[in-house]
Design a protein around this motif. Structure first.
Motif, PDB file in Angstrom:
ATOM      1  N   ARG A  16      54.265  39.249  14.542  1.00 39.89           N
ATOM      2  CA  ARG A  16      53.077  38.732  15.238  1.00 39.89           C
ATOM      3  C   ARG A  16      53.474  38.142  16.588  1.00 39.89           C
ATOM      4  NH1 ARG A  16      50.018  34.337  12.536  1.00 39.89           N
ATOM      5  NH2 ARG A  16      48.447  34.849  14.085  1.00 39.89           N
ATOM      6  N   LEU A  17      54.594  37.455  16.599  1.00 37.70           N
ATOM      7  CA  LEU A  17      55.064  36.851  17.853  1.00 37.70           C
ATOM      8  C   LEU A  17      55.394  37.945  18.871  1.00 37.70           C
ATOM      9  CD1 LEU A  17      55.747  34.312  19.380  1.00 37.70           C
ATOM     10  CD2 LEU A  17      57.979  34.277  18.302  1.00 37.70           C
ATOM     11  N   ARG A  18      55.936  39.042  18.376  1.00 36.19           N
ATOM     12  CA  ARG A  18      56.278  40.157  19.258  1.00 36.19           C
ATOM     13  C   ARG A  18      55.008  40.712  19.926  1.00 36.19           C
ATOM     14  NH1 ARG A  18      56.698  45.467  19.275  1.00 36.19           N
ATOM     15  NH2 ARG A  18      55.778  45.675  17.224  1.00 36.19           N
ATOM     16  N   ASN A  19      53.954  40.815  19.141  1.00 34.46           N
ATOM     17  CA  ASN A  19      52.668  41.264  19.697  1.00 34.46           C
ATOM     18  C   ASN A  19      52.170  40.309  20.769  1.00 34.46           C
ATOM     19  OD1 ASN A  19      51.590  43.701  18.878  1.00 34.46           O
ATOM     20  ND2 ASN A  19      51.193  42.916  16.824  1.00 34.46           N
ATOM     21  N   ALA A  20      52.360  39.021  20.492  1.00 35.24           N
ATOM     22  CA  ALA A  20      51.931  37.999  21.464  1.00 35.24           C
ATOM     23  C   ALA A  20      52.722  38.168  22.762  1.00 35.24           C
ATOM     24  CB  ALA A  20      52.148  36.604  20.885  1.00 35.24           C
ATOM     25  N   GLU A  21      54.007  38.428  22.617  1.00 33.90           N
ATOM     26  CA  GLU A  21      54.859  38.586  23.804  1.00 33.90           C
ATOM     27  C   GLU A  21      54.472  39.838  24.598  1.00 33.90           C
ATOM     28  OE1 GLU A  21      58.705  36.274  21.871  1.00 33.90           O
ATOM     29  OE2 GLU A  21      58.577  38.466  21.776  1.00 33.90           O
ATOM     30  N   ILE A  22      54.080  40.899  23.884  1.00 32.44           N
ATOM     31  CA  ILE A  22      53.643  42.131  24.572  1.00 32.44           C
ATOM     32  C   ILE A  22      52.423  41.828  25.446  1.00 32.44           C
ATOM     33  CG2 ILE A  22      52.492  44.359  24.170  1.00 32.44           C
ATOM     34  CD1 ILE A  22      54.374  44.677  21.727  1.00 32.44           C
ATOM     35  N   SER A  23      51.444  41.145  24.851  1.00 37.19           N
ATOM     36  CA  SER A  23      50.239  40.819  25.622  1.00 37.19           C
ATOM     37  C   SER A  23      50.576  39.897  26.785  1.00 37.19           C
ATOM     38  CB  SER A  23      49.205  40.155  24.716  1.00 37.19           C
ATOM     39  OG  SER A  23      48.622  41.114  23.883  1.00 37.19           O
ATOM     40  N   ALA A  24      51.428  38.894  26.499  1.00 39.86           N
ATOM     41  CA  ALA A  24      51.772  37.926  27.555  1.00 39.86           C
ATOM     42  C   ALA A  24      52.495  38.635  28.708  1.00 39.86           C
ATOM     43  CB  ALA A  24      52.643  36.822  26.972  1.00 39.86           C
ATOM     44  N   THR A  25      53.355  39.576  28.364  1.00 42.14           N
ATOM     45  CA  THR A  25      54.078  40.304  29.408  1.00 42.14           C
ATOM     46  C   THR A  25      53.113  41.196  30.188  1.00 42.14           C
ATOM     47  OG1 THR A  25      55.992  40.314  27.953  1.00 42.14           O
ATOM     48  CG2 THR A  25      56.068  41.815  29.828  1.00 42.14           C
ATOM     49  N   ALA A 170      52.483  28.710  16.357  1.00 45.46           N
ATOM     50  CA  ALA A 170      51.496  28.325  17.372  1.00 45.46           C
ATOM     51  C   ALA A 170      51.409  29.385  18.466  1.00 45.46           C
ATOM     52  CB  ALA A 170      51.866  26.975  17.967  1.00 45.46           C
ATOM     53  N   GLN A 171      52.549  29.937  18.863  1.00 45.53           N
ATOM     54  CA  GLN A 171      52.539  30.989  19.898  1.00 45.53           C
ATOM     55  C   GLN A 171      51.814  32.243  19.391  1.00 45.53           C
ATOM     56  OE1 GLN A 171      56.863  30.807  20.361  1.00 45.53           O
ATOM     57  NE2 GLN A 171      56.573  30.713  22.582  1.00 45.53           N
ATOM     58  N   ALA A 172      52.158  32.630  18.139  1.00 42.28           N
ATOM     59  CA  ALA A 172      51.549  33.846  17.579  1.00 42.28           C
ATOM     60  C   ALA A 172      50.050  33.686  17.414  1.00 42.28           C
ATOM     61  CB  ALA A 172      52.184  34.171  16.227  1.00 42.28           C
ATOM     62  N   LYS A 173      49.624  32.452  17.148  1.00 41.73           N
ATOM     63  CA  LYS A 173      48.195  32.209  16.937  1.00 41.73           C
ATOM     64  C   LYS A 173      47.436  32.040  18.254  1.00 41.73           C
ATOM     65  CE  LYS A 173      44.865  28.893  15.355  1.00 41.73           C
ATOM     66  NZ  LYS A 173      44.539  27.679  14.638  1.00 41.73           N
ATOM     67  N   CYS A 174      48.008  31.262  19.165  1.00 38.35           N
ATOM     68  CA  CYS A 174      47.234  30.792  20.329  1.00 38.35           C
ATOM     69  C   CYS A 174      47.430  31.622  21.589  1.00 38.35           C
ATOM     70  CB  CYS A 174      47.587  29.332  20.634  1.00 38.35           C
ATOM     71  SG  CYS A 174      47.270  28.218  19.270  1.00 38.35           S
TER      72      CYS A 174
ATOM     73  N   GLN B 604      41.716  37.977  21.708  1.00 40.48           N
ATOM     74  CA  GLN B 604      40.896  36.986  21.000  1.00 40.48           C
ATOM     75  C   GLN B 604      40.037  37.666  19.929  1.00 40.48           C
ATOM     76  OE1 GLN B 604      38.921  34.922  24.202  1.00 40.48           O
ATOM     77  NE2 GLN B 604      40.716  33.660  24.592  1.00 40.48           N
ATOM     78  N   ASN B 605      39.542  38.851  20.254  1.00 42.89           N
ATOM     79  CA  ASN B 605      38.745  39.579  19.257  1.00 42.89           C
ATOM     80  C   ASN B 605      39.596  39.944  18.037  1.00 42.89           C
ATOM     81  OD1 ASN B 605      36.780  39.421  21.142  1.00 42.89           O
ATOM     82  ND2 ASN B 605      36.763  41.581  21.681  1.00 42.89           N
ATOM     83  N   VAL B 606      40.843  40.358  18.314  1.00 42.09           N
ATOM     84  CA  VAL B 606      41.743  40.720  17.212  1.00 42.09           C
ATOM     85  C   VAL B 606      41.977  39.506  16.311  1.00 42.09           C
ATOM     86  CG1 VAL B 606      44.119  41.369  16.653  1.00 42.09           C
ATOM     87  CG2 VAL B 606      42.876  42.612  18.411  1.00 42.09           C
ATOM     88  N   ARG B 607      42.114  38.337  16.931  1.00 40.80           N
ATOM     89  CA  ARG B 607      42.340  37.139  16.120  1.00 40.80           C
ATOM     90  C   ARG B 607      41.085  36.761  15.329  1.00 40.80           C
ATOM     91  NH1 ARG B 607      43.292  32.274  14.380  1.00 40.80           N
ATOM     92  NH2 ARG B 607      41.985  30.592  15.082  1.00 40.80           N
TER      93      ARG B 607
END
Lengths: 252, 819
Positions: A16-25, A170-174, B604-607
């Motif tokens: 999940r964190l990896r996905n967050a990093e992809i979006s952030a990048t 928190a990173q993966a969620k927010c 946000q939609n995915v979450r």
């Protein structure tokens, strides 16, 4: 803690964190995501309660912070079939065989707490809980609704962490609430959304195994009450805090 | 329950169906909305919660003030009796003030139930005894009676535990003894201040509903050690006579004839429905409560439950979902054996996506006798939670278990719907066709069959099927609207418009006709009229999210993008649980070119809607457009892992693999044979692009030409236009390429048009396209447009790449943005 730190949970959270990093990048805010994670490493557990409940805990050195299930067992509370049934079932799914021993708090940065759960709040001493606390994505009842989980089904993995890995959760969620324009001052509201500001609470839940008493409280915070009797109770609480070595902070 | 209040928490919680708000006594004008799942937490500490059947704000706040005063009076008394010298004077002052609010009995009942741990500091209180006479009287009494309090308390504690049915009963009896003043009466009697008989009598009366209560009270009396002057027989006699009085009063109710009662209930229901029609919800609720109370007073819980369920259906028709839930839940409380009430509650919760609760209500409906509806309900819950294989099995089980049930068709319809959700339209069509023969009187099956034909791209057949359904079911809106929709899909917009007019004329209370008409007007480019119709629909059907999204889309098509975004934001606020509105908003942001913000919106939609494959696909598509191919591939893999048969993700993944040069893997994901559904036409287009990239121009052109001629879906047809343009460019046939894209919109068409026009020497047109592309947020589009500009002298610098590089990049962008 063992469940939250299991390889399966840990790998799913990393994914999940990896996905967050992809979006952030892709959206150009990877530095903000890292900074947010670092900030969350300084977060604390907070419990929102009524003035009376906090006072009772502080006045009595032997009093333990009680759980919903212990209240039921002690017959100090009658279950509400409508509202509490789903809650108990989900808690049992989260903590099989020991859900009755879990105390619930929320993860906070600064002086934020969930006003709908209580107008006053206790910030807990990290050293008293860090080895027996785990983190969960959000209110389990809302999680079950959001993920359309039926009662007889197990919960998906990757939505809980150990206390030490709370930054990752928190990173993966927010991450979707962050952007390249996000400033540090916004972090507390990103980590915890209070219903007084926006519809519905949204927060990372802290699950603490076992009892704790007033010695686990670092700070009590709350607004200066408006009514005379409540003002006196607040003064009385401040005195109790002073006697117990707990700091007190009045908010607006 | 309408409201929960607690003096300890100084808070009132209002529960109206699905809506939960709370208000604090300190700020009585601030109603805070919270999630229904938080109800248990909002009053977590409160041991004094009172339930009230009222939503009248003033009434509830008045009761809250009363409870708060009681709680705080007791706390002030505790502080006054404590040993903190600094706080005592103020505590006495506040206690005196609170005792003026009829709290004295409550405070004394509790204060005289437990002895104090220490000695009160009367020396500090005594000087203000005249100024605060009420407080002094209370404090003095508590201080004076400490010995008796301790004695009566000990007497209670010494009652043999074996006399109680269980420990809970002991706690409950003690609670009544404290709050109803039984301890206080015995304490006062022990101190010689009141009559002993009175205390004993009150105890027997108040505790009589508990098992073995008489022996328990006797034991308590015995432990206290005082003698009664009346015998127990006298109490019992008095007890029974009071009960008889009560029975007499009940029997005095005048009997009403069944027909007369039925007519009265019917009239009352009509009145309530009339209020709902006029939007007077609170009056309707009050009338409903009165009607139900009347029916309950007549001992008719089943009828009261039916009344509520019937009114709930009326509330549903008018979009009052929260009220609908409130009424059906009330029905389950007053008639706990009414299976239908539980089934109806399951339905409402299902529509609110509260699936676990819905499942529980359906299970209870089954337990209480409606096994068929319970089974179908469970299958519907599984379908809604995207557990399609399990849903299919559950519907099949219901089909097998209840073959002769009057509503057996529901299982067949459910199976058809699951097959459609699974992207298995052939199987759906087969099941619908069989079902129509078995249950020819069920319109849902006829319309389901026609809709499946449309899924399969068989628009003419679908049209005939809908027309046939109209003949059999002239009052079924879905048959009429389905026909109009097919004409729209066929591009016969004037006929579609006229058909939607028919729908509006026949079904003026349904939003579907208005939205369909507005949508056709939008297709025709008549944005002003489309907006007028949507505005009318919003006015008439404000509870339906469809006209809100239609209005936003129309504003977008008209180019009024900021207004469109505002319209979406309003719709999202009004309908926070509708994922398609949130996805529409994210799509608009992408269309507006802010890809970072769009990605955030998709995230946000995915979450918020983790079950929504649309949300996941939106994010994956955006990553693809941004040129993040590996990341997009992973995102598509995640979707396929959730639902292997989800074709949109499967084919989009094939497009990414093609871009990455993993052609064999891509081919393995694409279907063979003549395409039929929208997704299959997309796959067909990708297959053609594979040939184009491999230099197999003839095969590519065959596919693109065939697609352009055969596809019935407009969006997919546009894909073949751009693909053909890309193919013609690779053959240096610039004029033909230009013809294919000159009437198309979007960055891909713009790029290809720029290339064709520039190659043909139409520099003005090429520059216009180039200028349009300058603000494009996609790096790959910008890089390519700059290279085309350099290649054909639209920019001053020399080209950096070969012409072949341009053609390859064009093919890549066609795949990334169109497929």
């Amino acid at each position: 803690v063992r469940l939250a730190g299991s390889a399966e949970e840990s790998e799913a959270l990393t994914e999940r964190l990896r996905n967050a990093e992809i979006s952030a990048t892709a959206a150009g805010y990877q530095d903000i995501l890292i900074d947010f994670g670092n900030a969350v490493l300084a977060s604390k557990a907070v419990i929102a309660r009524t003035l009376a409940a906090i006072q009772d805990l502080l006045d009595d050195a032997k009093a333990n912070y009680t759980t919903y299930h212990h209240q039921l067992q002690a017959q100090a509370r009658v279950p509400n079939e409508g509202f509490d049934k789903v809650r108990t079932q989900i808690e049992a799914a989260l903590h099989p065989n020991f859900h009755q021993e879990i105390r619930y708090a929320a993860l906070t940065l600064g002086n934020k707490w969930l006003h709908s759960y209580g107008k006053f709040a206790m910030i807990l001493r990290t050293e008293m809980i860090e080895n027996r606390a785990t983190l969960f994505e959000e209110n389990p009842s809302i999680f079950a609704t959001r993920h359309q989980i039926l009662i007889n089904q197990s919960l998906p993995v990757g939505y809980r962490s150990t206390w030490q890995d709370r930054n990752k959760l928190a990173q993966a969620k927010c991450y979707s609430k962050l952007s390249a324009k996000t400033e540090r001052v916004e972090y507390p509201n990103i980590l915890m959304q209070d219903s007084q500001v926006d519809f519905g609470e949204d927060y990372v839940e802290v699950h603490i195994y076992g009892a704790f008493n007033r010695h686990s409280i670092e700070r009590v915070i709350g607004p200066e009450p408006k009514r005379g009797a409540d003002k006196l109770l607040w003064r009385s609480l401040k005195k109790s805090c002073e006697a117990a070595g707990v700091s007190v902070e009045s908010t607006k | 329950v309408n409201a929960l209040i607690s003096g300890i928490a100084a808070r009132a919680v209002f529960i109206e169906g699905a809506t939960v708000t709370y208000v604090d006594l300190d700020s009585p004008d601030d109603f805070i909305a919270v999630h229904h799942a938080d109800i248990g937490n909002i009053l977590a500490d409160a041991s004094d919660v009172v339930e009230i059947q009222s939503t009248d704000r003033d009434e509830v706040l008045c009761k809250l003030e009363e409870l708060w005063s009681k709680d705080r009076a007791l706390r002030m008394l505790q502080l006054a009796l404590d040993d903190d010298e600094e706080l005592i004077p103020e505590a006495v002052e506040f206690l005196d003030d609170l005792l003026q609010k009829d709290t004295a009995d409550w405070v004394l009942n509790l204060a005289l139930s437990w002895p104090l741990p220490g000695t009160p500091r009367l020396d500090i209180i005594t000087p203000c005894k005249r100024k605060y006479a009420s407080a002094w009287e209370c404090i003095e009494k508590v201080a004076d009676l400490q010995e008796s309090i301790a004695h009566v308390r000990t007497a209670w504690e010494e009652i043999d535990l074996g006399m109680f049915h269980n420990s809970l009963q002991r706690v409950q009896m003690e609670s009544v003894a404290v709050t109803d003043g039984l301890f206080r009466k015995f304490v006062e009697a022990h101190a010689g201040r009141t009559n002993w008989n009175e205390a004993a009598l009150a105890s027997y009366m108040k505790l009589q509903s508990y098992k073995n209560s008489r022996a328990i009270v006797q034991a308590w009396e015995h432990n206290i050690g005082l003698q009664r002057t009346k015998s127990i027989i006298e109490y019992v006699t008095l007890d029974l006579s009071e009960e008889e009085d009560f029975i007499d009063k009940e029997e005095q109710a005048v009997p009403v004839g069944a027909w007369e009662a039925y007519q009265r209930v019917k009239r009352a229901q009509e009145g309530i429905i009339d209020r709902l029609k006029r939007g007077e919800v609170s009056t309707a609720k009050k009338f409903a409560v009165n009607l139900v109370q009347e029916q309950l007073a007549e001992g008719n819980a089943q009828h009261a439950s039916k009344t509520l369920c019937s009114l709930a259906q009326e509330a549903k028709k008018r979009g009052y979902t929260s009220l609908q839930l409130e009424w059906v839940q009330h029905a389950t409380i007053i008639a706990p054996d009414d299976a239908w009430a539980f089934a109806q509650t399951g339905d409402v919760l299902l529509n609110l996506y509260r699936l676990a609760e819905a499942d529980s209500y359906f299970a209870q409906a089954a337990q209480k006798g409606d096994k068929h509806y319970g089974s179908i309900g469970h299958a519907r819950v599984l379908k809604k939670s995207n557990k399609l294989e399990e849903a299919l099995a559950a519907f099949r089980q219901a089909q097998e278990d209840f073959p002769d049930h009057p509503e057996a068709y529901r299982a067949w319809a459910g199976i058809g719907e699951v097959f459609r959700d699974m992207d298995r339209p052939e199987e759906a069509l087969e099941i619908y066709s069989k079902a129509v023969q078995l249950f020819p009187n069920e319109d849902v099956l006829w319309c389901g069959r026609a809709a499946t034909m449309k899924d399969l791209g068989e628009l003419d057949r679908a049209l005939s099927a809908y027309q046939e359904a109209i003949i059999h079911f002239p009052n079924t809106i879905h048959a009429w609207a389905g026909t109009a929709d097919i004409y729209k899909e066929l591009g016969e917009l004037e006929i579609a418009l006229s058909r939607y007019d028919d729908v509006i004329a026949r079904f003026p209370t349904e939003a579907i006709g208005y939205c369909g008409r507005a949508d056709v007007l939008r297709e025709q480019g008549n944005f002003e009229d489309a907006l007028t119709v949507y505005a009318k629909a919003i006015d008439k059907f404000g509870f339906d999210p469809s006209p809100y999204s239609g209005r936003a889309e129309t504003l977008r098509d008209w180019g009024r993008l900021d207004e469109a975004l505002e319209a979406y934001s309003c719709a999202v606020n009004r309908f926070p649980y509708e994922p398609y509105l949130r996805n529409g908003r994210a799509n608009l942001i992408k269309f507006m070119g802010d890809l970072q913000l769009a990605l955030q919106a998709y995230d946000q939609n995915v979450r918020d809607f983790p079950y929504s494959l649309f949300a996941l696909t939106g994010r994956a598509n955006l990553l693809k457009e941004l040129g993040k191919y590996q990341e997009a591939l992973n995102a598509y893999d995640d979707i396929v892992a959730k639902r292997a048969e989800y074709k949109a993700a499967r084919y989009a993944k094939a497009a990414v693999l093609t871009i990455m040069g993993r052609v064999e893997e891509a081919k393995a994901l694409l279907p063979e044979g003549e395409p039929r559904t929208k997704d299959e036409w997309v796959a067909y287009h990708i297959r053609g692009m594979i040939h184009l990239r491999a230099g197999e121009l003839e095969q590519a052109l065959d596919i693109f030409t065939h697609g352009l001629l055969r596809v019935q879906f407009r969006k997919q047809r546009a894909y073949f236009h751009t693909a053909l343009a890309a193919a013609k460019l690779s053959q240096n046939q610039y004029k033909e390429a230009l013809n294919y894209v000159k009437d198309q919109d979007g960055p891909v068409a713009n790029l290809l048009e720029m290339h064709s026009a520039a190659a043909l020497g139409q520099h003005e047109l090429a520059m216009e396209c180039y200028t349009n592309l300058l603000d494009d947020p996609r790096e790959n589009v910008l890089v390519l447009s700059e290279e085309i500009a350099r290649r054909f002298g639209l920019a001053k610098s020399a080209p950096l790449h070969s012409e072949n590089w341009i053609l390859e990049k064009e093919a890549e962008i066609v795949l990334a943005l169109a497929a």
